[in-house]
Design a protein around this motif. Structure first.
Motif, PDB file in Angstrom:
ATOM      1  N   HIS A 255       0.726  -1.076  -0.098  1.00 62.55           N
ATOM      2  CA  HIS A 255      -0.187  -0.141  -0.111  1.00 62.55           C
ATOM      3  C   HIS A 255       1.031   1.163   0.058  1.00 62.55           C
ATOM      4  N   PRO A 256       0.585   2.282  -0.809  1.00 63.53           N
ATOM      5  CA  PRO A 256       1.223   3.435  -0.823  1.00 63.53           C
ATOM      6  C   PRO A 256       1.527   4.133   0.393  1.00 63.53           C
ATOM      7  N   CYS A 287     -10.450   6.578  -1.556  1.00 70.18           N
ATOM      8  CA  CYS A 287      -9.545   6.222  -0.744  1.00 70.18           C
ATOM      9  C   CYS A 287      -9.037   7.356   0.117  1.00 70.18           C
ATOM     10  N   PHE A 289      -6.488   8.275   1.274  1.00 67.99           N
ATOM     11  CA  PHE A 289      -5.037   8.580   1.161  1.00 67.99           C
ATOM     12  C   PHE A 289      -4.704   9.119  -0.154  1.00 67.99           C
ATOM     13  N   ALA A 290      -5.748   9.268  -0.999  1.00 63.15           N
ATOM     14  CA  ALA A 290      -5.540   9.876  -2.459  1.00 63.15           C
ATOM     15  C   ALA A 290      -5.055  11.317  -2.304  1.00 63.15           C
ATOM     16  N   ALA A 296      -2.592   8.120  -7.210  1.00 62.20           N
ATOM     17  CA  ALA A 296      -4.104   8.283  -7.286  1.00 62.20           C
ATOM     18  C   ALA A 296      -4.472   8.728  -8.718  1.00 62.20           C
ATOM     19  N   CYS A 300      -9.485   6.023  -7.762  1.00 58.79           N
ATOM     20  CA  CYS A 300      -9.440   6.145  -6.298  1.00 58.79           C
ATOM     21  C   CYS A 300     -10.454   6.908  -5.607  1.00 58.79           C
ATOM     22  N   CYS A 360      -6.092  -0.964  -1.834  1.00 59.98           N
ATOM     23  CA  CYS A 360      -5.444   0.138  -2.797  1.00 59.98           C
ATOM     24  C   CYS A 360      -5.799  -0.371  -4.103  1.00 59.98           C
ATOM     25  N   HIS A 361      -6.174   0.630  -5.130  1.00 58.93           N
ATOM     26  CA  HIS A 361      -6.459   0.485  -6.501  1.00 58.93           C
ATOM     27  C   HIS A 361      -5.014  -0.162  -7.455  1.00 58.93           C
ATOM     28  N   HIS A 362      -4.153   0.252  -6.935  1.00 57.26           N
ATOM     29  CA  HIS A 362      -2.885  -0.173  -7.594  1.00 57.26           C
ATOM     30  C   HIS A 362      -2.073  -0.720  -6.449  1.00 57.26           C
TER      31      HIS A 362
HETATM   32  S1  SF4 Z   1      -3.402   4.310  -5.420  1.00 59.66           S
HETATM   33 FE1  SF4 Z   1      -5.408   5.073  -4.999  1.00 59.66          FE
HETATM   34  S2  SF4 Z   1      -6.292   3.415  -4.031  1.00 59.66           S
HETATM   35 FE2  SF4 Z   1      -4.315   3.284  -3.714  1.00 59.66          FE
HETATM   36  S3  SF4 Z   1      -3.464   4.457  -2.044  1.00 59.66           S
HETATM   37 FE3  SF4 Z   1      -3.101   5.631  -3.851  1.00 59.66          FE
HETATM   38  S4  SF4 Z   1      -5.184   6.775  -3.737  1.00 59.66           S
HETATM   39 FE4  SF4 Z   1      -5.412   5.160  -2.399  1.00 59.66          FE
END
Ligand code: SF4
Lengths: 377, 226
Positions: A255-256, A287, A289-290, A296, A300, A360-362
């Motif tokens: 996770h970022p 998210c 955290f975006a 992001a 997200c 997380c999406h990525h």
């Molecule tokens: S890539 Fe998107 S889902 Fe993953 S932590 Fe960053 S903002 Fe959140």
């Protein structure tokens, strides 16, 4: 819902746990959102995150120590007792100290200042184990020994103890009831590194094979030292649950936010994550955290769901079973999305999927992972 | 140059926690002082910042011997220091908003007119948004409050910064952010730093050099460069 029953049963099973506080004016503060994890006997799970992320509220929820304006959802099963719905009488008589031992954040505040360590140990022993005089004295000394608290200091008052000894006294008290779950809430705050190491090593030792330890800490080095798994909390949600070895070593967190946290360490890049966490009273729909995340994108703005990370060792798929429909009900992210992610995880990371939950999406692995220098003792 | 010469200090004259300590910080230099908790290093930090009167010895600030302690210190000497402690909640008046907290030293030195500009500047330096500045300490996290305490320490443009376990309670990212804010300020102003702490990895990464408490006391004498 048809996952085979894993054996043995976890000591603690937290499913969909949410805590929010009702504030004046009808606003809500979401301190814990949809937390799910299992904790097996012999296992240590470190819950890490910055102050205010909700980790201490989660601990209070497990102890039934939430303030009156708290509302909870989900379940936290300790055996067959749900800690979230148990009444105060049950919690006070059968849970705290007996089934959940608490190693407190501030031992100085937890110990009674006007009484000696011996008298506090004796009282706790009397209450929890029913030992009576004349055996009490010896039992108190044995309890002190277990936490390496020197017998010669038993007749001292808490203020006459160093920080390290006060912590041991508190640990000795927490161990008296032989509780299957030890909950340590920031047990090392303000202690020197050496004392931190000793304190967490001792906790780990007490866990042995038949208890479980939930270590709540902002100290990543302490987590690394003793944890089997790491759960990372951000803005009220667990965003990653991973095997400690792969989290701190190779391939590193996925996770970022978790990556940013590790990179902020002085033994790594020492660069802060830009910005600050959002207010728990105004969490975004997507998210959280975006605004701070370099990766992001449009995806997200929808909430990512923790994939496959709900379960501990041996819980294959059960976590996702629960995560899909629930996640869908809450935020509209499809159960399919969650399922797909889980499958993808399995392909990418064969064999480790159940301990590699990430919301997380990525969730890409950092290409360059610098190992922490401190060796695992 | 900030010099501590043969400083002996403590709370009981018969049993001082700091004994005959020598320590020098050159202009613009960052020195990390490492030691276990309870060793007396916080007391030494308070002496260096003119907040605790030593039993013996001298503090010399840019060639001038310190002539007083706490509120008795001459203003020019007192305001040469910015100090940040471990526990922001113990050093922040709970009745003040963060803006008022940061502005405190300006008001105390008759510079209230500069408040809006300076506070806005410093809030940016330490990464505090406008929405937080209107809050009181109980409405913000430890990390946010410590950012405000650092801003307060910088508000009078001190030539010397004393950080006593500034980040001991904070998570890794907030720690890195606060250290970056201190280093940004130092790069701009050339201020010197004495950072006191127990985290060797942190102080070695942060400072130009580190000294261990054991090397400072008594016969071990002079400030060894490592
Ligand atoms: S890539 Fe998107 S889902 Fe993953 S932590 Fe960053 S903002 Fe959140």
């Amino acid at each position: 819902m048809t996952a085979p029953a894993p054996a043995p049963a976890p000591v603690l099973s937290v499913q969909g746990l949410s805590v929010r506080f009702r504030m004046r004016g009808g606003a809500y503060v979401s301190a814990v959102t949809d937390a799910r994890f299992d904790l097996a006997a012999g296992e240590c799970l470190a819950l890490v995150g910055e102050s205010g992320c909700g980790k201490s509220v989660l601990a209070s929820a497990l102890l039934g120590l939430l303030p009156a304006n708290a509302e909870t959802a989900g379940s936290a099963l300790l055996g067959d007792l749900d800690l979230l719905t148990a009444d105060e009488r049950t919690l006070a008589r059968t849970v705290r100290g007996r089934r959940v031992g608490l190693v407190p954040q501030s031992p100085a505040a937890h110990l009674t200042p006007v009484r000696t360590v011996r008298s506090q140990l004796e009282e706790t022993l009397r209450e929890l184990t029913g030992v009576r005089r004349p055996e009490l004295r010896e039992a108190a000394e044995a309890a002190a020994d277990r936490a390496s608290f020197p017998r010669g200091h038993l007749d001292r008052h808490p203020h006459e103890l160093s920080g390290g000894l006060a912590q041991r006294a508190a640990t000795a008290l927490a161990l008296v009831g032989d509780a299957p779950l030890l909950l340590a809430d920031e047990p090392t705050t303000g202690l020197d590194r050496e004392l931190v190491d000793r304190t967490v090593d001792e906790l780990r030792r007490h866990v042995g094979d038949d208890r479980a330890l939930l270590l709540i800490t902002h100290d990543l080095a302490a987590a690394r030292r003793v944890a089997d798994r790491v759960a990372v909390m951000y803005a009220s949600r667990i965003v990653e649950i991973a095997d400690a070895e792969s989290f701190f070593g190779d391939p590193g967190p996925r996770h970022p936010y978790a990556r940013g946290l590790l990179n902020a360490l002085p033994e790594r890049e020492f660069t802060p994550i830009p910005g600050m966490p959002p207010e728990l009273s105004a969490l975004p729909d997507g998210c959280a955290f975006a605004p701070r995340c370099v990766r992001a994108d449009e995806a997200c703005t929808a909430l990512p769901v923790l994939a496959g990370g709900g379960g501990g060792a041996g819980r294959d798929g059960a976590g996702r079973d629960g995560a899909g429909p629930d996640g869908a009900g809450r935020d509209g992210a499809g159960p399919d999305g969650a399922g797909d992610r889980g499958v993808e995880d399995r392909r990418v990371d064969d064999g480790r999927v159940e301990s590699q939950g990430v919301a997380c999406h990525h969730p890409h692995t950092h290409p360059r992972t610098v190992a922490l220098e401190a060796p695992r003792a | 140059m900030l010099e501590l010469r043969s400083v002996t200090a403590g709370y009981d004259r018969r049993d001082p926690v700091v004994r005959d300590v020598h320590l020098t910080v050159a202009p613009g230099e960052a020195v990390g002082l490492l030691g276990p908790s309870g060793c007396g290093k916080s007391t030494l930090a308070r002496v260096a910042a003119l907040l605790h009167r030593p039993d013996r010895g001298q503090v010399v600030i840019d060639g001038e011997v310190a002539r007083g302690w706490r509120h008795r210190a001459p203003r020019a000497q007192r305001t040469a220091f910015g100090v940040v402690f471990q526990q922001p909640r113990l050093s922040a008046d709970p009745r003040l908003t963060l803006t008022q907290l940061i502005a405190e030293p300006l008001r105390a030195t008759g510079r209230a007119a500069e408040v809006p500009g300076r506070v806005a500047d410093l809030a940016r330096t330490v990464g505090l948004g406008d929405d937080l500045l209107a809050r009181r300490p109980h409405e913000v996290s430890d990390g946010q409050l410590q950012r405000a305490c650092l801003a307060r320490a910088l508000v009078l443009d001190p030539r010397w910064l004393i950080c006593d376990e500034m980040t001991a309670m904070l998570d890794a990212s907030t720690t890195a952010a606060l250290v970056a804010a201190v280093e940004g300020y130092r790069a701009r102003t050339g201020a010197g730093l004495l950072a006191v702490g127990h985290d060797k990895v942190l102080l070695e990464r942060w400072c130009d050099r580190t000294v261990h408490w054991d090397e400072l006391s008594g016969d071990a004498a002079a400030d060894r460069t490592t």
